[in-house]
Design a protein around this motif. Structure first.
Motif: not given
Length: 956
Positions: A15-17, A40-42, A156-158, A190-192
């Protein structure tokens, strides 16, 4: 058996924030005494809220967030922080990272990437019970959200693999509104964006990024700007010189913002500024036992790459490199078969058989071109094949072949055969682009050059001068894109462009008019991050580019310089030193074939004339300017005043006299005072500007004396106690005006600077840049019919006061420097123009650098001259008042110096004898100490020259 030809992988739904206001709200189990959340996050952002929740039966809560790329957890209650722990580092690197939060009873734990070393634990004075909702990434805009108010905004991230209480969250169900709540999310993607791949930081700049943009760290690259595009170093020594820099080591960047980096050189700032590039083989090297099967080959490595050297050479007006080849029965050319026996290789890896002082494609040495070889049957001295040392030495100056990268020698394997070589540094001077200019005389004329098409960055720099109030400097067009730089008003320059994101402008306004016919500097740049514009030294203005806008310039027309494609709003004036992306454009060549445009620009002195100091006059040249030092006490290039290294200085011994005659004393003037009055009317002064520096230990002394045909005079003396005294007698019937300056004794052996300015009766004296002293003359305001100016001893003196007479009995012993009387420089005339200037020199008088020494050097210099002074009669046989007190010290000093000199001569003689013995033994053994090769060869060459010239004396 029971099997399936497939693997069931767990479905991972990221999911993308998308913004700092994005959030995901998931239900929890209210009131439990244990909380466990993992995910998990990136991200690329250093800051951002990851998780928050309000605790049950409490007015507190917890925050899990990123701070400077580290995980932090903050447990608070009623505004009071109960716990604040940190784990992990560098977690904003765009990679996936795992984080788990465990709270049980009164203990809290955080683990990052399942790494024990990246874990943190703490005990808290509070029994924790879970709340009803967990907020991921941020908080909703309504309701009571005090539990997640932070100063750094949302995440802001995934995120992926979210688990609450060891139960995985089904993001597809959330997407289908099965449970939970969310805002501004992008689920199942994941639109980062990786903004550092590709890396738009140029010249080795390090890229880092956030969600919306990237940043370039340009440290230690030699470049600056948003993408490390623009060089921080000048392109040549010539450019440093015109900034007022002095000789020294500098970094230069010959291709500007091009791909080649900067490199170190030494800039020798003389009239022709020399760039000196060293290599690793400047010592004299001896060669033996080399033949065609086993040649002696040496490679030279420079302080720059060959590409950097080529750019520097192309930029220069002239380059040269000295190559010396010494030989004894070692030939350069085998005349029997015409094959070279030795050669050198240049920058392009081509073999060359011409040598220093000769020309390309001519297999000769300098003596062969001049017809001066020791054997007229050969074109090189070495080809005479004599059993004695000779050489072929000179400068290689064909730019396309420089620098020398390799030397090969093959003819030193015969009996008593030997060679030696020495290659000097690469020397270049001039900058072909710095003064390259064109004059635009009509509004419809322009020059055109290739375009910027497909470039990531575009930078333009140039100088302009004009009297017009507006005009386009340059324009480049595409189908939709364009770039234009123009003078829009007398005090405003505009950089306008459109690279596919819509038209934009960067404007710089000056407080002063830019159409003042003075040179002004313009630098404009457009890159993927921003557009910027700078004028002269005004603050740079910039305009940020959109983060996801067009990157490359799509410009397919010619670049128009000095006008536009429509032939409207053209520029009237001069443009010089135009560079595009580091490439210099040859304005003068294009101007030669373009109507309405002329090569070159006049009027350089109007902008740069102030760089000629100390009375030097600016003289226009076709390309640039020069300083005429004819009427200055200084010599050398314009910047020398800053260091006091080029003052004209001289040492005066006992009885030295330098007299500069302003005009001859004609018989007519002797016989008639009325005729004399009219004859010398042009030499009547109401003002004088006098500057000089001196160094002495003698008192009293006469520093300067100006005489008149009417018994008027000016004398500047040092009194017996070392005071400076100025004595003006401008009325032959009155006593002189006497003005004393008593800071301290000025006969202390240190350099003293004096400025004397008179305007009618007002006199201003300045010593060593201290406070100016002001005096008023009473003897008159006109200095009539001046005759001559004397430095040192006045040989014919009469009608002067007693103190001046006493000072003249001593004359002056010491250093005088930078003497200037109005526009006259008497020292310079005596030393450099004695055959043409009206100057008379009597006694011992030599040019010296004594005007530049300070501190210990000045003392040693003064002492050395003092020994010379005492070798002869002092003050024409008259005793000195202070001599008795100093005789013993002087005699002791003389004895010490004589003993020291004798010891030095003995030591040198012994050393030479020992070295000769060692050299002879080594010759007999057929081996050689490599460290002493150069000194041994020089000794042998010296011995040969001594025997040939039958010299009987040696100087140590």
């Amino acid at each position: 058996g029971n099997m399936s030809f497939s693997c069931l992988e767990p479905q991972v739904v990221p999911v993308t924030f998308l913004s700092s206001s994005s959030f995901l709200a998931l239900p929890g189990t209210l009131g439990q005494d244990e909380v466990f959340v993992s995910f998990q996050f990136r991200t690329w952002n250093k800051e951002g809220l990851l998780l928050s929740s309000k605790l049950h039966q409490s007015s507190g809560g917890f925050l899990l967030y990123l701070s400077d790329g580290r995980i932090k957890i903050n447990l608070h209650k009623t505004g009071r922080v109960l716990s604040d722990i940190t784990a992990g580092a560098g977690l904003n690197n765009g990679q996936w990272h795992y984080v788990s939060l465990s709270v049980k009873r009164n203990r809290i734990s955080v683990r990052v990437d399942n790494d024990v070393t990246s874990s943190a634990h703490a005990s808290i004075p509070l029994q924790i019970h879970s709340g009803a909702v967990f907020y991921f990434g941020g908080c909703p805009n309504s309701g009571n959200i005090s539990e997640c108010n932070t100063s750094f905004g949302g995440f802001q991230g995934c995120m992926r693999l979210i688990s609450i209480g060891n139960k995985a969250v089904d993001m597809i169900s959330i997407q289908q509104n099965g449970f939970g709540n969310f805002s501004d999310l992008q689920i199942d993607l994941c639109g980062i964006t990786d903004r550092c791949l590709p890396n738009y930081c140029e010249h080795g700049g390090e890229c880092s990024q956030s969600w919306n943009s990237f940043h370039c760290n340009c440290a230690n690259t030699g470049y600056k700007g948003a993408t490390c595009h623009y060089p921080i170093y000048e392109q040549s020594c010539e450019a440093y010189k015109h900034r007022g820099n002095t000789s020294g080591f500098y970094n230069i960047d010959s291709d500007g913002s091009g791909p080649l980096g900067p490199f170190p050189v030494y800039c020798n700032m003389t009239d022709a500024t020399w760039t000196i590039i060293q290599h690793n083989g400047t010592n004299l090297t001896r060669v033996r036992s080399a033949n065609r099967e086993n040649p002696h080959t040496v490679f030279f490595k420079y302080s720059a790459s060959l590409d950097q050297l080529q750019a520097t050479i192309n930029l220069a007006d002239h380059c040269e490199q000295e190559l010396a080849y010494y030989c004894k029965k070692s030939r350069l050319l085998d005349k029997s078969d015409g094959m070279p026996l030795s050669w050198w290789i240049g920058r392009t890896n081509e073999t060359h058989t011409y040598w220093g002082g000769s020309l390309p494609a001519v297999q000769k040495c300098a003596c062969g071109l001049e017809g001066s070889c020791i054997d007229s049957q050969h074109y090189c001295n070495c080809d005479a094949d004599r059993d004695e040392w000779t050489n072929d030495t000179g400068f290689l100056s064909y730019k396309d072949h420089l620098p020398v990268t390799e030397i090969v020698i093959t003819d030193t394997d015969r009996p008593n055969s030997e060679a030696a070589y020495k290659l000097g540094p690469l020397l270049c001077h001039g900058d072909r682009t710095f003064w390259n200019s064109a004059s635009f005389n009509t509004e419809t004329s322009y020059l055109h050059f290739p375009t910027f098409h497909g470039e990531l960055s575009a930078d333009v720099s140039f100088f302009f001068k004009t009297t017009a109030s507006s005009g386009v400097f340059l324009e480049n067009l595409g189908i939709q894109d364009f770039i234009r730089i123009e003078l829009q008003s007398p005090s405003e320059v505009v950089f306008s462009f459109d690279v596919g994101n819509g038209p934009s402008e960067v404007i710089v306004q000056s407080h002063n008019s830019l159409n003042d016919n003075q040179w002004h500097y313009v630098k404009a740049e457009r890159n993927v991050k921003e557009a910027s514009l700078q004028i002269d030294q005004l603050p740079q203005r910039s305009h940020s580019a959109p983060p996801d806008g067009h990157i490359r310039l799509q410009l397919n027309s010619q670049l128009f310089v000095g006008g536009t494609a429509s032939r409207q709003k053209g520029f009237l004036g001069c443009i010089r030193s135009l560079r595009l992306n580091g490439m210099a454009l040859d304005l003068e060549e294009r101007a030669k074939i373009t109507p309405g445009v002329e090569p070159g620009c006049p009027g350089h002195c109007s902008s740069y004339g102030n760089l000629c100091h100390n009375g030097g006059k600016c003289r226009e040249k076709y390309s640039g300017f020069s300083c005429d030092c004819t009427f200055s006490a200084y010599a050398g290039p314009f910047y020398i005043e800053l260091l006091f290294v080029s003052e004209i200085s001289a040492y005066f011994w006992t009885g030295t006299s330098v007299t500069y005659n302003f005009q001859e004393y004609y018989t007519l003037a002797k016989n008639s005072s009325s005729h004399a009055s009219s004859f010398y009317a042009d030499m009547t002064l109401t003002r004088e500007a006098i500057t000089f520096a001196f160094r002495t230990t003698r008192t009293p002394s006469l520093l300067l004396y100006v005489s008149s045909f009417y018994k008027e005079y000016l004398s500047v003396i040092l009194t017996r106690n070392g005071d400076l005294q100025i004595r003006y007698k401008l009325d032959s019937h009155q006593d002189p005006d006497v003005f004393s300056i008593s800071f301290k004794s000025m006969a202390d052996g240190h350099l003293q600077h004096v400025k004397i300015n008179r305007e009618e009766e007002k006199l201003i004296v300045e010593v060593n840049q201290n406070e100016k002293k002001k005096f008023i003359l009473s003897s008159g305001t006109e200095f009539n019919a001046i005759k001559s100016l004397t430095l040192g001893k006045i040989l014919e003196i009469s009608d002067v006061d007693e103190e001046t007479m006493k000072a003249n009995s001593q004359g002056f012993v010491g250093c005088l420097s930078s003497v200037q009387f109005n526009h006259i420089a008497p020292l310079k005339a005596a030393l450099h123009h004695s055959s043409s200037a009206p100057v008379i020199v009597k006694g011992r008088f030599t040019e010296s650098s004594c005007g530049t020494l300070t501190g210990a050097d000045s003392t040693s210099s003064e002492t050395t001259h003092s020994f010379a002074d005492h070798s002869g009669p002092i003050d024409e046989g008259k005793p000195l008042a202070n001599a008795i007190r100093s005789d013993s010290a002087i005699i002791g000093g003389v004895i010490a110096v004589v003993i020291f000199i004798l010891l030095c001569i003995t030591a040198i003689a012994i050393r030479i004898y020992k070295k000769k013995g060692i050299y002879s033994k080594n010759e007999a053994k057929g081996s050689e100490n490599e460290d002493s090769a150069e000194s041994a060869l020089k000794s042998e060459l010296s011995m040969q020259n001594t025997a040939g010239e039958n010299q009987k004396e040696y100087f140590f």
